[in-house]
Design a protein around this motif. Structure first.
Motif, PDB file in Angstrom:
ATOM      1  N   GLU A  14       0.855  -1.188   0.000  1.00 51.60           N
ATOM      2  CA  GLU A  14       0.000   0.000   0.000  1.00 51.60           C
ATOM      3  C   GLU A  14       0.889   1.236   0.000  1.00 51.60           C
ATOM      4  O   GLU A  14       1.922   1.254   0.657  1.00 51.60           O
ATOM      5  CB  GLU A  14      -0.890   0.009   1.244  1.00 51.60           C
ATOM      6  N   THR A  15       0.458   2.222  -0.724  1.00 52.10           N
ATOM      7  CA  THR A  15       1.239   3.462  -0.814  1.00 52.10           C
ATOM      8  C   THR A  15       0.258   4.627  -0.729  1.00 52.10           C
ATOM      9  O   THR A  15      -0.902   4.435  -0.368  1.00 52.10           O
ATOM     10  CB  THR A  15       1.958   3.543  -2.180  1.00 52.10           C
ATOM     11  N   SER A  16       0.698   5.799  -1.132  1.00 53.85           N
ATOM     12  CA  SER A  16      -0.223   6.941  -1.148  1.00 53.85           C
ATOM     13  C   SER A  16      -1.234   6.838  -2.299  1.00 53.85           C
ATOM     14  O   SER A  16      -2.171   7.621  -2.379  1.00 53.85           O
ATOM     15  CB  SER A  16       0.577   8.243  -1.279  1.00 53.85           C
ATOM     16  N   TYR A  17      -1.035   5.868  -3.194  1.00 53.52           N
ATOM     17  CA  TYR A  17      -1.989   5.677  -4.292  1.00 53.52           C
ATOM     18  C   TYR A  17      -3.353   5.287  -3.740  1.00 53.52           C
ATOM     19  O   TYR A  17      -3.463   4.406  -2.896  1.00 53.52           O
ATOM     20  CB  TYR A  17      -1.483   4.582  -5.246  1.00 53.52           C
ATOM     21  N   GLU A  18      -4.385   5.932  -4.244  1.00 55.78           N
ATOM     22  CA  GLU A  18      -5.739   5.554  -3.835  1.00 55.78           C
ATOM     23  C   GLU A  18      -6.541   5.113  -5.037  1.00 55.78           C
ATOM     24  O   GLU A  18      -6.426   5.682  -6.114  1.00 55.78           O
ATOM     25  CB  GLU A  18      -6.437   6.743  -3.168  1.00 55.78           C
ATOM     26  N   ASP A  19      -7.349   4.095  -4.832  1.00 52.72           N
ATOM     27  CA  ASP A  19      -8.121   3.552  -5.943  1.00 52.72           C
ATOM     28  C   ASP A  19      -9.616   3.662  -5.666  1.00 52.72           C
ATOM     29  O   ASP A  19     -10.127   3.038  -4.747  1.00 52.72           O
ATOM     30  CB  ASP A  19      -7.738   2.087  -6.167  1.00 52.72           C
ATOM     31  N   PRO A  20     -10.304   4.501  -6.436  1.00 49.38           N
ATOM     32  CA  PRO A  20     -11.744   4.676  -6.175  1.00 49.38           C
ATOM     33  C   PRO A  20     -12.609   3.550  -6.728  1.00 49.38           C
ATOM     34  O   PRO A  20     -13.815   3.556  -6.525  1.00 49.38           O
ATOM     35  CB  PRO A  20     -12.065   5.999  -6.882  1.00 49.38           C
ATOM     36  N   PHE A  21     -12.004   2.600  -7.425  1.00 48.70           N
ATOM     37  CA  PHE A  21     -12.820   1.558  -8.069  1.00 48.70           C
ATOM     38  C   PHE A  21     -12.489   0.166  -7.541  1.00 48.70           C
ATOM     39  O   PHE A  21     -12.463  -0.811  -8.279  1.00 48.70           O
ATOM     40  CB  PHE A  21     -12.634   1.597  -9.594  1.00 48.70           C
ATOM     41  N   MET A  22     -12.214   0.111  -6.245  1.00 49.41           N
ATOM     42  CA  MET A  22     -11.849  -1.169  -5.639  1.00 49.41           C
ATOM     43  C   MET A  22     -13.012  -2.155  -5.607  1.00 49.41           C
ATOM     44  O   MET A  22     -12.824  -3.355  -5.661  1.00 49.41           O
ATOM     45  CB  MET A  22     -11.425  -0.957  -4.174  1.00 49.41           C
ATOM     46  N   HIS A  23     -14.200  -1.631  -5.437  1.00 46.27           N
ATOM     47  CA  HIS A  23     -15.372  -2.492  -5.287  1.00 46.27           C
ATOM     48  C   HIS A  23     -15.652  -3.181  -6.617  1.00 46.27           C
ATOM     49  O   HIS A  23     -15.043  -2.874  -7.632  1.00 46.27           O
ATOM     50  CB  HIS A  23     -16.571  -1.669  -4.832  1.00 46.27           C
ATOM     51  N   ASN A  24     -16.587  -4.080  -6.628  1.00 44.93           N
ATOM     52  CA  ASN A  24     -16.855  -4.872  -7.818  1.00 44.93           C
ATOM     53  C   ASN A  24     -17.557  -4.027  -8.878  1.00 44.93           C
ATOM     54  O   ASN A  24     -18.776  -3.944  -8.932  1.00 44.93           O
ATOM     55  CB  ASN A  24     -17.718  -6.072  -7.426  1.00 44.93           C
ATOM     56  N   THR A  25     -16.778  -3.389  -9.739  1.00 43.16           N
ATOM     57  CA  THR A  25     -17.370  -2.446 -10.697  1.00 43.16           C
ATOM     58  C   THR A  25     -18.252  -3.140 -11.723  1.00 43.16           C
ATOM     59  O   THR A  25     -19.088  -2.505 -12.353  1.00 43.16           O
ATOM     60  CB  THR A  25     -16.290  -1.641 -11.451  1.00 43.16           C
ATOM     61  N   LYS A  26     -18.080  -4.433 -11.879  1.00 42.01           N
ATOM     62  CA  LYS A  26     -18.921  -5.164 -12.837  1.00 42.01           C
ATOM     63  C   LYS A  26     -20.361  -5.277 -12.335  1.00 42.01           C
ATOM     64  O   LYS A  26     -21.274  -5.499 -13.112  1.00 42.01           O
ATOM     65  CB  LYS A  26     -18.324  -6.542 -13.085  1.00 42.01           C
ATOM     66  N   LEU A  27     -20.548  -5.114 -11.036  1.00 48.12           N
ATOM     67  CA  LEU A  27     -21.912  -5.182 -10.499  1.00 48.12           C
ATOM     68  C   LEU A  27     -22.633  -3.844 -10.608  1.00 48.12           C
ATOM     69  O   LEU A  27     -23.798  -3.723 -10.260  1.00 48.12           O
ATOM     70  CB  LEU A  27     -21.889  -5.638  -9.037  1.00 48.12           C
TER      71      LEU A  27
END
Ligand code: HEM
Ligand code: SF4
Ligand code: ZN
Lengths: 102, 588
Positions: free
Chosen positions: B546-559
């Motif tokens: 983990e770093t300072s990178y943040e990911d807004p699409f971690m959740h299951n985007t296919k749903l």
């Protein structure tokens, strides 16, 4: 009444009577001791190979991976829903434990 | 038993699909009979229309095939106008807005959110300007790829006339319009491997041969490459040389051989790569000679594969930047991060091409664009244009090396979100990771699933969509591969990192590059460094963090119905929708 079940777009989804019902990328909890050693297989559905409806149950032959242990391959036909009076009713595939059949 | 798809194809396929498309377009979505949707959407692909994924019913992806990635003067503006007018969806993409153009890894163009009702107008606009969607998807000759600067940059043998001949002969040709599966062709004349023939069904690559004591230039033929389905194959040498004038006849023979002998019972076994596995190249050559060509095939000539540099650097390298053409003019390759460009920027690109060059624009297999035919006297003024601040001819290596496929935004097969994520990866890496000395090209390709549209297996770092659990929650993840690349010794990546949560991938890349720097032998390249380690050692190089990178699409985007919608739940989808975006009630 005849029901058309088929897999389309290179294994991306299950069609029942020309409606999309189940898509790859779902996570399933499987009772599949032959597939991997995990008590319960934490299965990512990556692709569907074929579909059939036998009686009322619809199953899809699925390949994918157990995201707990990494085992991958074809897991057999997984029951994903039922057809009642010509209508598809999907199982609660996030909650239920599904048991693949040969 | 033939598959449903084969049955539908045997009923209606090829050119005739068009009249049905027009018929449905008149009254829209509702006019497609409920029990015929699957078959029509399968057929529409032949005319370049791919139904978007679940939650986006009634919207289509439209692919426009531009042979060898060549856009003639005037065509780029037409693409921009069509995108602006028709490729707008119900919700904006947070990085790219609404109305954008995707330049693809097979030198084509993709537009999204296309509505059935608009298709006749779009077709007429495109075709009035020499553009077409014919056979852009579906089971036939797809867009022919090659070095986009064919005819302008140095070449051992002229590829563009051959590409045009093949395109003219095999587009709309009833004898070749219904093949068992897609048919991807690459024709390259330059001695750098830039046509990526190795990963196509049929590859023509530069070669020479003594014929009647004269050295003749032409092409060697390889068959059966492809990346998809976890079964990557390099195209195999079938020991055939063709002179340019014979190329189309031999290609017709191979395409007909595939038509007759490809597997129509099982679509997963249908690509010709599997037939080559089964037969071997010798039998393929024998059957081709005996049944499908009526002149004697020549044995292979001497190839130039030891000069291949592509993906390993080299003189024109990835075609980015300013390079001299053989006529003394210049071309300028611009980096388009993950291949996506807003429609207004595309219009501006067209203006720059008209103002400074001949108006011609070229699309590369790295999802970038090229302005061709710029005289030296105009180079400085072109380089000072504002558009180049965003689409740079001298991009940072992490921007330059990023390729990403469509992913969960629109694609049915996808497992994870791709393009917006790769944009964020590239930005974070640029800010936070120093590249070791002398590393100017570093390719990171992200594909949302094993279909491999972003060609991950031939990048320095290969990423493909997966899932995992993090603190008990299901999250999007990526497998990490190393060791891939084309060039003199082409090689596919080994997947040495499994199911790394997406927010730990940038950290893994950072750590990997630090390992490279620490253990590098002199000036060796990243690829050389990876090549001298075995799989176990490579596995140890993958250190997610983990770093300072943040990911807004971690959740299951296919749903979701659309990953970037404010309310992204499937129930909030407006689809299927009328052309104005209002939902079509189910009893409409
Ligand atoms: C809605 C979006 C897309 C869908 C549904 C899709 C579907 C597929 C499928 C099913 C495969 C693998 C199966 C096969 O080999 O036939 C594949 C492979 C591939 N596609 Fe796509 N694709 C999409 C977008 C793209 C784009 C934008 C490009 C670039 C023009 C592209 C280029 C490729 C390439 C290069 C491969 C892998 C190489 C190969 O095996 O030939 N795809 N795609
Ligand atoms: S690689 Fe998979 S997710 Fe990406 S566009 Fe191709 S089919 Fe879709
Ligand atoms: Zn397991």
């Amino acid at each position: 009444m005849s029901v058309a079940v088929r897999i389309l777009d290179d294994g991306a989804w299950l069609s029942v009577n020309d409606e999309r019902q189940v898509s790859v990328s779902e996570l399933w909890r499987l009772n599949a001791p032959e597939f991997c050693q995990c008590e319960q297989t934490d299965f990512l559905a990556e692709g569907f190979l074929s579909a059939r409806s036998s009686g009322r149950t619809v199953t899809v032959e699925t390949y994918g991976q157990c995201i707990a242990c990494g085992s991958s391959g074809t897991v057999g036909h997984v029951p994903v829903g039922e057809i009642i009076h010509g209508e598809f009713y999907g199982y609660d595939r996030e909650g239920d434990v599904l048991t693949p059949v040969a | 038993m033939p598959t449903d798809v084969e049955r539908w194809k045997s009923e209606v396929y090829g050119n005739e699909i068009r009249e049905h498309l027009y018929r449905f377009a008149e009254t829209g979505w509702g006019s497609i009979p409920d029990d015929e949707r699957d078959e029509w959407f399968e057929r529409f692909k032949w005319w370049g229309l791919y139904h978007q994924r679940n939650g986006q019913e009634s919207y289509f992806m439209m692919r426009i095939g531009t042979p060898n990635g060549v856009l003639e003067p005037g065509q780029t503006k037409v693409i921009a106008d069509v995108a602006n007018k028709y490729a707008t969806g119900p919700v904006e993409n947070p990085e790219f807005g609404n109305a954008y153009v995707d330049w693809t890894t097979r030198q084509s163009i993709q537009l999204h959110w296309i509505k059935l009702e608009d298709i006749p107008d779009i077709f007429e606009t495109l075709e009035a300007n020499g553009l077409s969607t014919q056979q852009a998807c579906g089971d036939s000759w797809r867009n022919i790829v090659g070095n986009p600067m064919a005819g302008k940059a140095p070449e051992f043998v002229d590829a563009l006339p051959v590409i045009h001949e093949l395109n003219d002969r095999f587009k709309g040709n009833d004898d070749h319009s219904n093949l068992p599966r897609k048919w991807k062709v690459s024709v390259t004349g330059s001695a750098d491997g830039s046509g990526q023939g190795d990963i196509n069904d049929l590859a023509l690559e530069p070669a020479y041969k003594q014929i009647n004591r004269k050295e003749v230039r032409g092409f060697n033929i390889r068959v059966g490459g492809g990346l998809a389905r976890n079964e990557p194959r390099l195209a195999r040498d079938i020991d055939v040389f063709v002179e340019p004038s014979e190329a189309a006849d031999v290609a017709a023979g191979i395409s007909a051989l595939f038509r007759e002998h490809g597997d129509r019972e099982n679509r997963y076994n249908a690509r010709i790569k599997f037939l080559v596995d089964e037969w071997g190249p010798e039998k393929l050559r024998r059957v081709l000679q005996e049944e499908f060509v009526d002149f004697e095939l020549k044995s292979a000539g001497t190839d130039l594969r030891d000069e291949y540099t592509y993906n390993a650097g080299g003189e024109h390298g990835d075609l980015i930047g300013v390079h001299e053409q053989r006529d003394g003019k210049y071309y300028l390759g611009l980096n388009v991060l993950v291949g996506r460009m807003g429609a207004d920027d595309t219009a501006e690109l067209a203006r720059l091409a008209d103002t400074y060059g001949s108006g011609s624009v070229r699309v590369t297999q790295r999802q970038n664009v090229i302005i061709a035919d710029v005289p030296e006297s105009k180079l400085d003024a072109l380089l000072a244009e504002d558009l180049l601040e965003h689409y740079s001819p001298n991009p940072h290596p992490f921007m330059r090396g990023s390729v990403a496929c469509t992913g969960t935004e629109f694609c049915s097969l996808s497992i994870v979100e791709t393009k917006n994520r790769q944009v964020r990866f590239a930005r974070w890496l640029k800010e936070n990771v120093a590249l070791p000395d002398g590393v100017e090209e570093f390719h990171i390709h992200l594909s949302g699933c094993t279909a491999s549209c972003a060609q991950p297996q031939i990048a320095d770092i290969s990423l493909r969509g997966m899932k995992t659990r993090k603190n008990g929650e299901a999250v999007e993840a990526l497998d990490i591969g190393l060791g891939g690349g084309l060039g003199e010794n082409p090689q596919f990546a080994s997947w040495v990192g499994q199911r790394v949560p997406v927010d730990e991938v940038p950290g893994a890349v950072k750590n990997l590059l630090a390992t490279f720097e620490d253990h590098r032998d002199g000036n060796e390249t990243f690829r050389e460094f990876i090549a001298r380690h075995d799989e176990e050692e490579l596995e140890a190089f993958i250190e997610p963090e983990e770093t300072s990178y943040e990911d807004p699409f971690m959740h299951n985007t296919k749903l979701t119905w659309y990953p970037y919608a404010e309310d992204d739940s499937m129930d909030a989808s407006p689809a299927p929708a009328h052309p104005d975006g209002t939902p079509i009630a189910s009893d409409d």
